[in-house]
Design a protein around this motif. Structure first.
Motif, PDB file in Angstrom:
ATOM      1  N   ILE A 156      28.602  -5.381   2.177  1.00 49.29           N
ATOM      2  CA  ILE A 156      27.359  -5.648   2.872  1.00 49.29           C
ATOM      3  C   ILE A 156      26.126  -5.452   1.834  1.00 49.29           C
ATOM      4  O   ILE A 156      25.280  -6.433   1.478  1.00 49.29           O
ATOM      5  N   ARG A 184      26.631  -7.756  -1.311  1.00 48.55           N
ATOM      6  CA  ARG A 184      27.074  -9.227  -0.776  1.00 48.55           C
ATOM      7  C   ARG A 184      28.075  -9.785  -1.516  1.00 48.55           C
ATOM      8  O   ARG A 184      28.092 -10.985  -1.887  1.00 48.55           O
ATOM      9  N   ARG A 201      30.134 -11.608 -11.452  1.00 53.85           N
ATOM     10  CA  ARG A 201      28.741 -11.422 -11.603  1.00 53.85           C
ATOM     11  C   ARG A 201      28.616  -9.744 -12.094  1.00 53.85           C
ATOM     12  O   ARG A 201      29.384  -9.136 -11.432  1.00 53.85           O
ATOM     13  N   PRO A 234      25.290  -3.809 -10.576  1.00 49.44           N
ATOM     14  CA  PRO A 234      24.828  -2.266 -11.130  1.00 49.44           C
ATOM     15  C   PRO A 234      25.482  -1.388 -10.707  1.00 49.44           C
ATOM     16  O   PRO A 234      25.841  -1.128  -9.435  1.00 49.44           O
ATOM     17  N   ALA A 261      23.782   0.830  -7.875  1.00 52.33           N
ATOM     18  CA  ALA A 261      23.956   0.212  -6.541  1.00 52.33           C
ATOM     19  C   ALA A 261      25.281   0.684  -5.835  1.00 52.33           C
ATOM     20  O   ALA A 261      25.144   1.269  -5.022  1.00 52.33           O
ATOM     21  N   ARG A 269      25.028   4.648  -5.288  1.00 53.06           N
ATOM     22  CA  ARG A 269      24.012   4.945  -4.129  1.00 53.06           C
ATOM     23  C   ARG A 269      24.636   4.570  -3.002  1.00 53.06           C
ATOM     24  O   ARG A 269      24.571   5.571  -1.904  1.00 53.06           O
ATOM     25  N   ALA A 280      25.641   7.644  -0.169  1.00 50.39           N
ATOM     26  CA  ALA A 280      25.068   7.843   0.967  1.00 50.39           C
ATOM     27  C   ALA A 280      26.141   8.033   2.063  1.00 50.39           C
ATOM     28  O   ALA A 280      25.887   8.796   2.908  1.00 50.39           O
ATOM     29  N   GLN A 294      15.494  -3.377   1.807  1.00 49.24           N
ATOM     30  CA  GLN A 294      16.688  -4.000   0.959  1.00 49.24           C
ATOM     31  C   GLN A 294      16.041  -5.435   0.376  1.00 49.24           C
ATOM     32  O   GLN A 294      16.409  -5.721  -0.884  1.00 49.24           O
ATOM     33  N   ARG A 299      22.803 -14.265  -0.964  1.00 51.99           N
ATOM     34  CA  ARG A 299      22.563 -12.694  -1.071  1.00 51.99           C
ATOM     35  C   ARG A 299      21.633 -12.396  -0.066  1.00 51.99           C
ATOM     36  O   ARG A 299      21.340 -11.075  -0.222  1.00 51.99           O
ATOM     37  N   CYS A 300      21.276 -13.277   0.759  1.00 49.20           N
ATOM     38  CA  CYS A 300      20.269 -12.982   1.679  1.00 49.20           C
ATOM     39  C   CYS A 300      20.578 -11.699   2.464  1.00 49.20           C
ATOM     40  O   CYS A 300      21.725 -11.922   3.217  1.00 49.20           O
ATOM     41  N   PRO A 301      20.066 -10.517   2.690  1.00 50.64           N
ATOM     42  CA  PRO A 301      20.579  -9.562   3.370  1.00 50.64           C
ATOM     43  C   PRO A 301      20.881  -9.667   4.699  1.00 50.64           C
ATOM     44  O   PRO A 301      21.633  -8.989   5.326  1.00 50.64           O
ATOM     45  N   HIS A 337      24.000 -10.695   5.944  1.00 52.24           N
ATOM     46  CA  HIS A 337      25.139  -9.665   5.656  1.00 52.24           C
ATOM     47  C   HIS A 337      24.884  -8.616   6.474  1.00 52.24           C
ATOM     48  O   HIS A 337      25.052  -7.435   6.085  1.00 52.24           O
ATOM     49  N   LEU A 338      24.498  -8.680   7.907  1.00 51.81           N
ATOM     50  CA  LEU A 338      24.378  -7.855   8.720  1.00 51.81           C
ATOM     51  C   LEU A 338      25.867  -7.476   9.124  1.00 51.81           C
ATOM     52  O   LEU A 338      26.517  -8.477   9.135  1.00 51.81           O
ATOM     53  N   PHE A 363      23.486   3.274   3.976  1.00 54.60           N
ATOM     54  CA  PHE A 363      22.312   3.139   3.132  1.00 54.60           C
ATOM     55  C   PHE A 363      21.260   2.163   3.975  1.00 54.60           C
ATOM     56  O   PHE A 363      20.134   2.387   3.691  1.00 54.60           O
ATOM     57  N   ARG A 378      20.733   2.454   7.199  1.00 53.63           N
ATOM     58  CA  ARG A 378      19.872   3.353   8.133  1.00 53.63           C
ATOM     59  C   ARG A 378      19.273   4.297   7.745  1.00 53.63           C
ATOM     60  O   ARG A 378      18.406   4.648   8.094  1.00 53.63           O
ATOM     61  N   ILE A 423      17.954   3.398   2.263  1.00 52.94           N
ATOM     62  CA  ILE A 423      18.039   3.684   0.842  1.00 52.94           C
ATOM     63  C   ILE A 423      18.153   2.025   0.126  1.00 52.94           C
ATOM     64  O   ILE A 423      19.023   1.378   0.570  1.00 52.94           O
ATOM     65  N   ILE A 462      19.101  -0.919  -2.209  1.00 51.99           N
ATOM     66  CA  ILE A 462      20.225  -1.147  -3.121  1.00 51.99           C
ATOM     67  C   ILE A 462      19.580  -2.541  -3.865  1.00 51.99           C
ATOM     68  O   ILE A 462      19.696  -3.557  -3.244  1.00 51.99           O
ATOM     69  N   ALA A 463      19.473  -2.461  -5.314  1.00 51.55           N
ATOM     70  CA  ALA A 463      19.093  -3.530  -6.182  1.00 51.55           C
ATOM     71  C   ALA A 463      20.528  -4.280  -6.626  1.00 51.55           C
ATOM     72  O   ALA A 463      21.410  -3.617  -7.074  1.00 51.55           O
ATOM     73  N   VAL A 464      20.584  -5.514  -6.352  1.00 48.18           N
ATOM     74  CA  VAL A 464      21.718  -6.218  -6.465  1.00 48.18           C
ATOM     75  C   VAL A 464      21.520  -6.865  -7.681  1.00 48.18           C
ATOM     76  O   VAL A 464      20.393  -7.724  -7.703  1.00 48.18           O
TER      77      VAL A 464
END
Lengths: 402, 446
Positions: free
Chosen positions: A245, A248, A286, A289, A292, A295, A299, B172, B248-250, B253-254, B437, B439, B442, B444-446
């Motif tokens: 998730i 992605r 791709r 990181p 990511a 982390r 968690a 996010q 990649r739209c969060p 990705h629920l 993360f 909840r 946190i 997360i940078a993708v």
């Protein structure tokens, strides 16, 4: 000469179903003669969601193990896990019968009986009653028989489960090869704890945490006795799902990434570093990181430990568990997981090792602790009458069988 | 007014955006700052002070008898009572409106309590109701989450489409550590994109336009879940970039819908610069159709926006019929229905007028029966009637499930992704199956 007894140990896990076959020689010695595992389909968080496909997978694992062993299993020891397992402590108290207050076997038995009397709500059944500490006139003793005391108390840890889910598992085994019988169902935590922690560690007091794919099973030992067991329906599958998730990516990619590059702690250099998703230079690959990945996993892993901490409260402290926290199960191989455990629980945390009698290299994998523990209890069941006579499980299983 | 006899010159399509409660009202207020086009804006609240501060002209105060002009103090039940008490006010608000957008923040009092009532009132009045609702942060605790979930379930009953935007995901989407204002701006941006995607298709002039009936047709299942996602691309290969961004739209990705490969209706809106060739539009459409498994029932709108030179924005709204038994009966002409409807009666909802061939339903109000006259005329030709859309739940395959089974289907309908079909995993008010993360907020940078 009577034929040696062949017992099977089956763990129906969320990612795989493991079957081990052991031969008990002369009632005292155990040889592992077959092992197999099958990908588990239809188990999530330790609970069966698709009975028929789990049945097929389990039968495949049993069949493969029997082929390797070249022998047929007489009876099966099963492990149980999932959020439906619950436990509680009970105490049985008796006034010692003897006029001169000499504690007899009979006193111990009746104290045990009164400790196990509590009725369960409909749809629940006992799995095991695990005998804990004994107190003679309030003083904790190893074995009260033969001592002098007016009052005898016996502590028990009782694990009960959802009857339907247990029946499902029994049906899966009885559906194999014209009705294989389930000898005993043991909570996975109890089985894994017996293998992952040494006798000394259990005597000192230790917490064993078995982090599998679907569940985290834990067992707390104090002075060699089990005083608490528990199941958190979170495991390695959640780590993968979180990665998939958060990054992605699909579930398979996430699983591969977790096994290849996953770690539970942030290290220096993770801030900037990247790993390639596939590493095959194909389209769709791709960079991911490292930060990511770490982390997300950190968690989740920290949360698992903090839930255990909340459940056990002050029972987890360096003083209460001098033996430390011992990790086992497939997810315990995640790099850095011990450090997170130590940070959250505040107790020395390390990966468990299997006892020396497990000689086969492939069975030393932490994913096998539960089934090895089941075999161990299978062997114990032969020589140690205590568990058998005390637990009314045989009756329970027979009742469920109908 | 029947759509078949309506004079569109005299009675143009009316679209209204209604914010309910504090969060909803703020969202509408901020929407006004950006271009709202020909849409009408309104706010509904129990709190006099908040309403007074709103710059909008159309304000409806509800529940004076219940809360005495104060807020509900986070009690959804009070919010519901307030809305019930002023049902007439609400129905005046939506009277004659064709498309109602409801914006609300769920979890507290007025939003959770009143928004479902407003949705019901609007649906009864015959409007197409689309709701955008924010869900509370997991950290706000169990009670709010429960109120939000109850409200969400209630809204799904009457809305054509409820798009839920979990606040947990804001972090996010943000860059770095967002300030409170930035976080609010992101939430508003989500809503604006969604609202824009729908109204621009029917109101703006574009490459490809859609009429209201088609839109209505695409959203004809009630009680379903919705997916909502967007992507943006710029520079060389902006189409690919936008599609990657969309993937990649969060929001896509629920845990709820990330494995979603099959939607029952899909609205796709493409906004591009004047230099966007039609071939690109079709490329995007093919991709989206594959991704969401909804080639037949996709409604496409493409809009040219002068400010988007060399850029493209893609917004997707999809609906999933989770129950199979809750479609608007009046949307399907009797002739197009090869088999009788499933034995399960649709939930008793006054707006659900009887389908012509069905046994008369005395409870149906006249406004909805008027709708059914227009039936055949706007079952858009070329778009297959729902019974043919194929592999959705069994009820749609025409099998008459026994009562018990339909019940089960409904219960099992909540799609929980990888962990579907498993027991809920609630620990101290948080669903452990949702990534930690998210909840814990946190980023997360993708």
């Amino acid at each position: 000469m009577p034929r040696n007894k062949i017992i099977g140990a089956v763990e129906i896990g969320s990612s795989k179903i493991t079957a081990l076959i052991g031969e008990i020689e002369g009632g005292r010695e155990l040889n592992i003669i077959g092992s197999a595992e099958a990908t588990s389909m239809g188990v999530k968080k330790g609970e069966i969601v698709d009975l028929s496909s789990v049945g097929r997978c389990t039968h495949a694992a049993l069949l493969a193990a029997e082929r390797k062993a070249g022998a047929q299993v007489d009876e099966v020891f099963l492990s149980a896990s999932g959020a439906h397992l619950e436990g509680f402590t009970s105490t049985g108290t008796v006034n010692v019968r003897d006029a001169d207050n000499w504690v007899s076997e009979e006193d111990v038995r009746s104290a045990g009986q009164s400790a196990r009397q509590k009725a369960l709500p409909a749809g629940r059944c006992y799995l095991v009653h695990i005998r804990g500490a004994a107190y003679a006139d309030g003083r904790e003793v190893e074995n009260p028989v033969g001592m002098q005391a007016a009052k005898l108390e016996m502590k028990y840890w009782n694990v009960h489960a959802d009857e339907g889910r247990i029946t499902d598992m029994i049906h899966i085994i009885s559906g194999y090869d014209d009705g294989l019988s389930v000898e005993e169902i043991i909570p996975a935590s109890v089985a894994a704890g017996r293998i992952a922690a040494s006798d000394d560690e259990r005597r000192a007091g230790a917490l064993v945490v078995d982090i599998g794919a679907g569940t985290t099973d834990f067992v707390l030992y104090r002075k060699g006795h089990i005083v608490h067991t528990g199941v958190i329906p979170v495991g390695g599958g959640h780590l993968t799902n979180d990665l998939s998730i958060g990054l992605r990516i699909n579930f398979k990619q996430a699983e591969r990434l977790k096994l290849r590059d996953g770690k539970a702690v942030l290290e220096k250099g993770d801030k900037e570093g990247h790993v390639m998703l596939e590493g095959d230079l194909q389209i769709g690959d791709r960079p991911i990181p490292r930060l990511a990945i770490a982390r997300i996993l950190n968690a989740r892993v920290a949360e698992i430990f903090s839930i255990i901490k909340n459940r056990l409260g002050s029972a987890v402290s360096p003083q209460a568990v001098p033996g430390g926290v011992i990790l086992t199960g497939g997810t315990s191989e995640l790099p850095g997981i011990s450090e997170v455990g130590r940070d959250v629980l505040g107790v020395d945390t390390r990966a468990g090792t299997h006892p020396a009698w497990v000689t086969r290299e492939d069975l030393r994998d932490p994913g096998y602790s539960t089934t090895l523990g089941l075999l161990f209890f299978g062997l114990q069941g032969q020589s140690l009458g205590e568990r058998k006579t005390e637990a009314p499980k045989a009756g329970l299983l027979r009742r469920l069988f109908k | 007014m029947s759509e078949a006899t309506r004079d569109w010159q005299e009675h143009p399509l009316r679209v209204k955006i209604i914010g309910v409660g504090g969060a909803g009202g703020n969202a509408v207020d901020r929407l006004r700052m950006s271009d709202a086009g020909p849409m009408e804006l309104a706010v509904v609240n129990t709190d006099f002070k908040t309403l007074d501060a709103s710059p909008l002209t159309e304000k409806v105060m509800i529940g004076k008898t219940v809360t005495g002009g104060l807020s509900t103090g986070g009690e959804a039940e009070l919010g519901r009572q307030a809305a019930e008490a002023d049902r007439e006010e609400l129905s005046r608000l939506v009277e004659g409106v064709d498309l109602v957008f409801i914006l609300a923040g769920l979890g507290r009092g007025t939003g959770s309590g009143a928004a479902p009532v407003l949705a019901e009132v609007a649906a009864e009045a015959g409007a197409l109701v689309v709701a955008f609702v924010n869900l509370p942060f997991s950290r706000e605790g169990q009670r709010r989450m429960r109120q939000a979930e109850d409200a969400l379930a209630a809204m799904r009953d009457s809305c054509a489409c409820v798009i839920s935007l979990p606040n947990d995901l804001i972090v996010q989407q943000a860059e770095g550590d967002p300030t409170l204002l930035e976080a609010l701006a992101i939430a508003d941006d989500w809503i604006r994109r969604g609202v824009q995607a729908i109204y621009s298709m029917i109101l703006e002039n574009g490459l490809i336009n859609v009429d209201f009936a088609t839109l209505r047709g695409a959203l004809h299942y009630r009680g379903g879940k919705a997916v909502f996602g967007f992507g943006e691309g710029a520079g060389d290969g902006f189409v690919e970039a936008a599609l990657r961004d969309l993937e990649r739209c969060p929001l896509l990705h629920l845990p709820d819908n990330r494995f979603l490969r099959k939607t029952d209706g899909l609205i796709l809106n493409i906004r591009g610069g004047p230099d966007m060739p039609l071939s690109d539009v079709y490329r995007i459409m093919d991709f989206i159709g594959d991704r969401f498994g909804c080639k037949e029932n996709t409604v496409l709108g493409a809009v040219v926006d002068g400010s988007l030179q060399g850029r493209v924005q893609v917004t997707v709204i999809g609906t999933v019929d989770v129950t199979g038994a809750r479609r608007h009966p009046y949307r399907v002409p009797a002739a197009a229905r090869p088999r009788p409807l499933p034995a399960v009666p649709p939930p008793p909802r006054p707006a659900a007028a009887p389908a012509p061939a069905q046994a008369p339903n005395a409870a149906a109000p006249s406004s909805a029966s008027a709708e059914s006259h227009g039936d055949t005329s706007f079952a858009a030709p070329g778009r297959p009637a729902p019974p043919q859309t194929g592999n959705a739940p069994s009820a749609r395959r025409g099998i008459n499930p026994p009562e018990g089974q339909a019940e089960f289907e409904f219960l099992a309908g909540e799609d929980r992704g990888y962990f579907e079909k498993t027991d809920e995993n609630i620990y101290e008010g948080q669903d452990l199956d949702v990534p930690t993360f998210i909840r814990k907020g946190i980023r997360i940078a993708v």
